[in-house]
Design a protein around this motif. Structure first.
Motif, PDB file in Angstrom:
ATOM      1  N   ILE A  83     112.652 -96.904  60.267  1.00  0.00           N
ATOM      2  CA  ILE A  83     112.785 -97.960  59.258  1.00  0.00           C
ATOM      3  C   ILE A  83     111.660 -97.851  58.240  1.00  0.00           C
ATOM      4  N   ARG A  84     110.449 -97.682  58.718  1.00  0.00           N
ATOM      5  CA  ARG A  84     109.285 -97.584  57.830  1.00  0.00           C
ATOM      6  C   ARG A  84     109.394 -96.379  56.901  1.00  0.00           C
ATOM      7  N   SER A  85     109.958 -95.285  57.399  1.00  0.00           N
ATOM      8  CA  SER A  85     110.076 -94.083  56.563  1.00  0.00           C
ATOM      9  C   SER A  85     111.138 -94.237  55.471  1.00  0.00           C
ATOM     10  N   ALA A  86     112.013 -95.235  55.653  1.00  0.00           N
ATOM     11  CA  ALA A  86     113.072 -95.470  54.656  1.00  0.00           C
ATOM     12  C   ALA A  86     112.535 -96.217  53.452  1.00  0.00           C
ATOM     13  N   GLY A  87     111.413 -96.913  53.615  1.00  0.00           N
ATOM     14  CA  GLY A  87     110.877 -97.704  52.520  1.00  0.00           C
ATOM     15  C   GLY A  87     111.699 -98.953  52.306  1.00  0.00           C
TER      16      GLY A  87
END
Length: 160
Positions: A155-159
């Motif tokens: 999720i965090r890598s999706a921005g």
């Protein structure tokens, strides 16, 4: 005027991740029920309290397994409705990473919460019932933590 942490015109994955998390919780429950209760038959919903070695015990467990499946079906249906509403919003960033990550996060939440409550606190069943409480119950909890962390990272890598 409602306060929000979304900049005017900016897109967010918040609604998408909420939907994905609820879907993940439902899918985690389906995986548990289908794989452990039905295919492998290593435990049932109440198998530590109501043994399945008699017809009555098997029927009682079957009813409770059915109620469990009805509950995770409802969770999945709610998640799909939330997803439908999320994709129709103009402020939602549609991200496969965010959706996949949130589903992993929800699956992990299911494992962690169900494992803590049913395996450790209530002790109504264990992962591998024939062994009772065992290392498998802790592996189940650990799988929940790994799934939560993996989902959160995705999720965090999706921005947003």
């Amino acid at each position: 005027m409602m306060a929000t942490n979304v900049i005017e015109g900016a897109k967010t994955t918040r609604h998408l991740t909420t939907a994905g998390t609820v879907i993940g919780i439902g899918m985690g429950g389906f995986f548990d029920g289908i794989v452990f209760h039905q295919i492998l038959q290593i435990h049932n919903m109440l198998s530590a309290r109501v043994p399945t070695d008699t017809l009555v015990g098997a029927k009682v467990n079957m009813v409770w397994d059915g109620l469990f499946h009805a509950g995770v079906w409802i969770a999945t249906a709610i998640g799909i409705a939330l997803l439908w509403h999320a994709v129709k919003r103009s402020d939602v960033l549609l991200s496969g990473k965010a959706l996949s990550g949130s589903m992993l996060l929800g699956f992990g939440l299911f494992n962690l919460i169900e494992g803590l409550i049913n395996h450790h606190i209530l002790q109504i069943h264990h992962v591998y019932e024939i062994l009772g409480q065992s290392a498998w119950d802790y592996v189940f909890l650990a799988s929940g933590v790994v799934l939560i962390l993996s989902g959160w990272r995705l999720i965090r890598s999706a921005g947003s």
